[in-house]
Motif scaffolding. Sequence first.
Motif, PDB file in Angstrom:
ATOM      1  N   TYR A  81       0.825  -1.053   0.118  1.00  0.00           N
ATOM      2  CA  TYR A  81       0.030   0.074  -0.158  1.00  0.00           C
ATOM      3  C   TYR A  81       0.919   1.228   0.135  1.00  0.00           C
ATOM      4  CZ  TYR A  81      -3.805   3.222   1.026  1.00  0.00           C
ATOM      5  OH  TYR A  81      -4.672   4.372   0.919  1.00  0.00           O
ATOM      6  N   THR A  82       1.179   1.817  -1.312  1.00  0.00           N
ATOM      7  CA  THR A  82       2.007   2.939  -1.430  1.00  0.00           C
ATOM      8  C   THR A  82       2.020   3.562  -2.888  1.00  0.00           C
ATOM      9  OG1 THR A  82       4.230   3.782  -1.224  1.00  0.00           O
ATOM     10  CG2 THR A  82       3.711   1.423  -2.113  1.00  0.00           C
ATOM     11  N   PHE A  83       2.679   4.435  -2.854  1.00  0.00           N
ATOM     12  CA  PHE A  83       2.723   4.846  -4.270  1.00  0.00           C
ATOM     13  C   PHE A  83       3.948   3.735  -4.950  1.00  0.00           C
ATOM     14  CE2 PHE A  83       5.143   6.738  -7.851  1.00  0.00           C
ATOM     15  CZ  PHE A  83       4.097   7.427  -8.698  1.00  0.00           C
ATOM     16  N   PRO A  84       3.523   3.250  -6.098  1.00  0.00           N
ATOM     17  CA  PRO A  84       4.428   1.758  -6.281  1.00  0.00           C
ATOM     18  C   PRO A  84       5.760   2.113  -6.924  1.00  0.00           C
ATOM     19  CG  PRO A  84       2.818   2.056  -8.131  1.00  0.00           C
ATOM     20  CD  PRO A  84       2.451   3.271  -6.989  1.00  0.00           C
ATOM     21  N   ILE A 126      12.019  -3.391   1.044  1.00  0.00           N
ATOM     22  CA  ILE A 126      11.808  -2.059   0.621  1.00  0.00           C
ATOM     23  C   ILE A 126      10.441  -1.741   1.699  1.00  0.00           C
ATOM     24  CG2 ILE A 126      11.414   0.236  -0.546  1.00  0.00           C
ATOM     25  CD1 ILE A 126      12.635  -1.542  -2.813  1.00  0.00           C
ATOM     26  N   VAL A 127      10.784  -1.072   2.925  1.00  0.00           N
ATOM     27  CA  VAL A 127       9.893  -0.668   3.880  1.00  0.00           C
ATOM     28  C   VAL A 127       9.340   0.677   3.521  1.00  0.00           C
ATOM     29  CG1 VAL A 127       9.241  -0.577   6.121  1.00  0.00           C
ATOM     30  CG2 VAL A 127      10.795  -2.440   5.158  1.00  0.00           C
ATOM     31  N   VAL A 128       8.016   0.883   3.502  1.00  0.00           N
ATOM     32  CA  VAL A 128       7.608   2.354   3.290  1.00  0.00           C
ATOM     33  C   VAL A 128       6.933   2.960   4.601  1.00  0.00           C
ATOM     34  CG1 VAL A 128       5.829   3.701   2.079  1.00  0.00           C
ATOM     35  CG2 VAL A 128       6.951   1.552   1.134  1.00  0.00           C
ATOM     36  N   ASP A 129       7.358   4.192   4.886  1.00  0.00           N
ATOM     37  CA  ASP A 129       6.798   5.205   5.903  1.00  0.00           C
ATOM     38  C   ASP A 129       5.510   5.444   5.436  1.00  0.00           C
ATOM     39  OD1 ASP A 129       8.736   4.205   7.398  1.00  0.00           O
ATOM     40  OD2 ASP A 129      10.136   6.163   7.042  1.00  0.00           O
ATOM     41  N   THR A 130       4.357   4.852   5.472  1.00  0.00           N
ATOM     42  CA  THR A 130       3.229   5.063   4.496  1.00  0.00           C
ATOM     43  C   THR A 130       2.731   6.336   4.838  1.00  0.00           C
ATOM     44  OG1 THR A 130       2.785   2.638   4.594  1.00  0.00           O
ATOM     45  CG2 THR A 130       1.137   4.093   3.955  1.00  0.00           C
ATOM     46  N   LEU A 131       2.758   7.208   3.698  1.00  0.00           N
ATOM     47  CA  LEU A 131       2.164   8.778   3.779  1.00  0.00           C
ATOM     48  C   LEU A 131       2.490   9.295   5.010  1.00  0.00           C
ATOM     49  CD1 LEU A 131      -1.504   7.320   2.818  1.00  0.00           C
ATOM     50  CD2 LEU A 131      -0.080   8.494   1.467  1.00  0.00           C
ATOM     51  N   GLY A 132       3.721   9.060   5.668  1.00  0.00           N
ATOM     52  CA  GLY A 132       4.234   9.913   6.516  1.00  0.00           C
ATOM     53  C   GLY A 132       4.411   9.242   7.949  1.00  0.00           C
ATOM     54  N   ILE A 133       4.000   7.910   8.121  1.00  0.00           N
ATOM     55  CA  ILE A 133       3.994   7.361   9.634  1.00  0.00           C
ATOM     56  C   ILE A 133       5.095   5.996   9.268  1.00  0.00           C
ATOM     57  CG2 ILE A 133       2.058   6.002   8.965  1.00  0.00           C
ATOM     58  CD1 ILE A 133       1.596   6.118  12.187  1.00  0.00           C
ATOM     59  N   GLY A 318      -8.119  13.312  -2.657  1.00  0.00           N
ATOM     60  CA  GLY A 318      -7.729  12.364  -3.572  1.00  0.00           C
ATOM     61  C   GLY A 318      -7.849  10.953  -3.156  1.00  0.00           C
ATOM     62  N   HIS A 319      -7.479   9.839  -3.760  1.00  0.00           N
ATOM     63  CA  HIS A 319      -7.781   8.541  -3.139  1.00  0.00           C
ATOM     64  C   HIS A 319      -6.946   7.967  -2.318  1.00  0.00           C
ATOM     65  CE1 HIS A 319      -4.701   7.480  -6.384  1.00  0.00           C
ATOM     66  NE2 HIS A 319      -4.573   6.434  -5.661  1.00  0.00           N
ATOM     67  N   GLY A 320      -5.690   8.520  -2.141  1.00  0.00           N
ATOM     68  CA  GLY A 320      -4.858   7.936  -1.076  1.00  0.00           C
ATOM     69  C   GLY A 320      -3.756   7.199  -1.579  1.00  0.00           C
ATOM     70  N   ALA A 321      -3.159   6.218  -1.271  1.00  0.00           N
ATOM     71  CA  ALA A 321      -1.997   5.387  -1.950  1.00  0.00           C
ATOM     72  C   ALA A 321      -2.635   4.455  -2.712  1.00  0.00           C
ATOM     73  CB  ALA A 321      -1.007   4.764  -1.073  1.00  0.00           C
ATOM     74  N   TRP A 322      -1.702   3.549  -3.515  1.00  0.00           N
ATOM     75  CA  TRP A 322      -2.242   2.419  -4.411  1.00  0.00           C
ATOM     76  C   TRP A 322      -2.093   1.026  -3.780  1.00  0.00           C
ATOM     77  CZ3 TRP A 322      -0.879   6.970  -5.944  1.00  0.00           C
ATOM     78  CH2 TRP A 322      -1.294   7.753  -7.213  1.00  0.00           C
ATOM     79  N   ALA A 323      -2.899   0.071  -4.002  1.00  0.00           N
ATOM     80  CA  ALA A 323      -2.481  -1.403  -3.767  1.00  0.00           C
ATOM     81  C   ALA A 323      -1.773  -1.804  -5.126  1.00  0.00           C
ATOM     82  CB  ALA A 323      -3.963  -2.035  -3.738  1.00  0.00           C
ATOM     83  N   PRO A 337      -5.424  -8.369   1.005  1.00  0.00           N
ATOM     84  CA  PRO A 337      -6.847  -8.008   1.138  1.00  0.00           C
ATOM     85  C   PRO A 337      -6.786  -6.698   1.969  1.00  0.00           C
ATOM     86  CG  PRO A 337      -6.362  -9.900   2.461  1.00  0.00           C
ATOM     87  CD  PRO A 337      -5.273  -9.774   1.518  1.00  0.00           C
ATOM     88  N   VAL A 338      -5.827  -6.433   2.956  1.00  0.00           N
ATOM     89  CA  VAL A 338      -6.108  -5.204   3.555  1.00  0.00           C
ATOM     90  C   VAL A 338      -5.681  -3.857   2.746  1.00  0.00           C
ATOM     91  CG1 VAL A 338      -5.047  -3.943   5.787  1.00  0.00           C
ATOM     92  CG2 VAL A 338      -5.538  -6.640   5.702  1.00  0.00           C
ATOM     93  N   SER A 339      -4.622  -4.204   2.032  1.00  0.00           N
ATOM     94  CA  SER A 339      -4.126  -3.076   1.336  1.00  0.00           C
ATOM     95  C   SER A 339      -5.120  -2.722   0.313  1.00  0.00           C
ATOM     96  CB  SER A 339      -2.791  -3.346   0.364  1.00  0.00           C
ATOM     97  OG  SER A 339      -2.340  -2.445  -0.530  1.00  0.00           O
TER      98      SER A 339
END
Length: 382
Positions: A81-84, A126-133, A318-323, A337-339
């Motif tokens: 769940y992020t910009f890919p 690659i671990v993402v700090d999703t949308l700022g967290i 906007g829609h947020g991030a992408w699956a 499924p959560v993403s």
Amino acid sequence: MDTIPLVHASLGERELAAVAEVFASGWPAGQGPKGKQLETLLAQRYGAGDAVAVSNAGAALHLAMLSLGVKPGDEVIVADYTFPAPAHAVRYVGATPVCADVRADTGTVDPKAVEALVGPRTVGMIVVDTLGIPADYAELQAIADRHGLFIVEDAACAVGATYQGREAGSLAEVAVLSFHGRKGATSGEGGALITADPAIGKDARMRASFGIGSIFDMSQVVGLPVAEFTEVGYNFKLSDIAAAILQVQLGRIPELLERRNAVAARYAEHFADEELLAVPFVPEDRTHAWQSYIVTLDAGVDRAGVATDLRAQGIGCGHGAWATHVQPVFRTDQTCPVSLDLFQRNLAIPMHAELTMDQVDQVAAVLRTAVRAHSKSGRRAA
């Protein structure tokens, strides 16, 4: 009608003055004096062995994969769940991205999902700090240590955030930052690779300039040094114009983050009793950079209808991030499924340091009305 944009860069007179200095210097291109100064500041800020300023965070991720030796046949686990950009970076070097599902409450990668995906071809994550967290680095580092994997921290959205008292960008052996226009520090476009290992920094810096390094440095040598192209490199340099802007912006991070925190707190007050949406969850051991403010709509709310109402009243969303796993270029038989659920129900509303409290109040009022108007289940907030 006055509009309230989804994002807005906080750039002003100090940044303009810094640009004027570059114009006067005669060197606006990349890897010049301002770029070197920026890299020194970044290395100091993050306690790193090296920092490499580049054109954007996607380039930094690409360089990270190259410098870490990722090759065709390898697998790299990426947060779904992020910009890919992480999945793109893995593909750039001919390796296979393997998407890991995320936590429902934070949207950050789920360590249990990562553990389940480790296989004989896995070389890192690659671990993402999703949308700022920030993500759960203690658990993720334990997994990496058990299996001999690298971790790259994608802190593109998280400048100024913290995890267990440490700043995002310093939570893994290699990290990348973004200085895109919606980030906590911006030059419009830009990025950086931060690393504990000076050898990785040296390799990344060389590859970022066609494999020959700084042309500015060569221009300062007496005589006529002629560089040799010993390997394929890329044109990922950050201009000195952008580097000068970022030196100012780095000093403004506390001020700009304080404003974003105030906006987030006001939104949380407005939506505390709203049953048709949930506000972001921030665990006690970390802080949020608030690159974006994402609300999760009830499953019975028509998100497209809500967005239409907001935009009709001049409010950006906007829609947020992408699956990542359902995007055509990355689609496999994997399920996250959560993403996917977050991808379908999240909504980004205006978040930036230039918002006034009156604007925040207006956004909240319009959003509350819209979610009620577009609730398919007929539920109404108290």
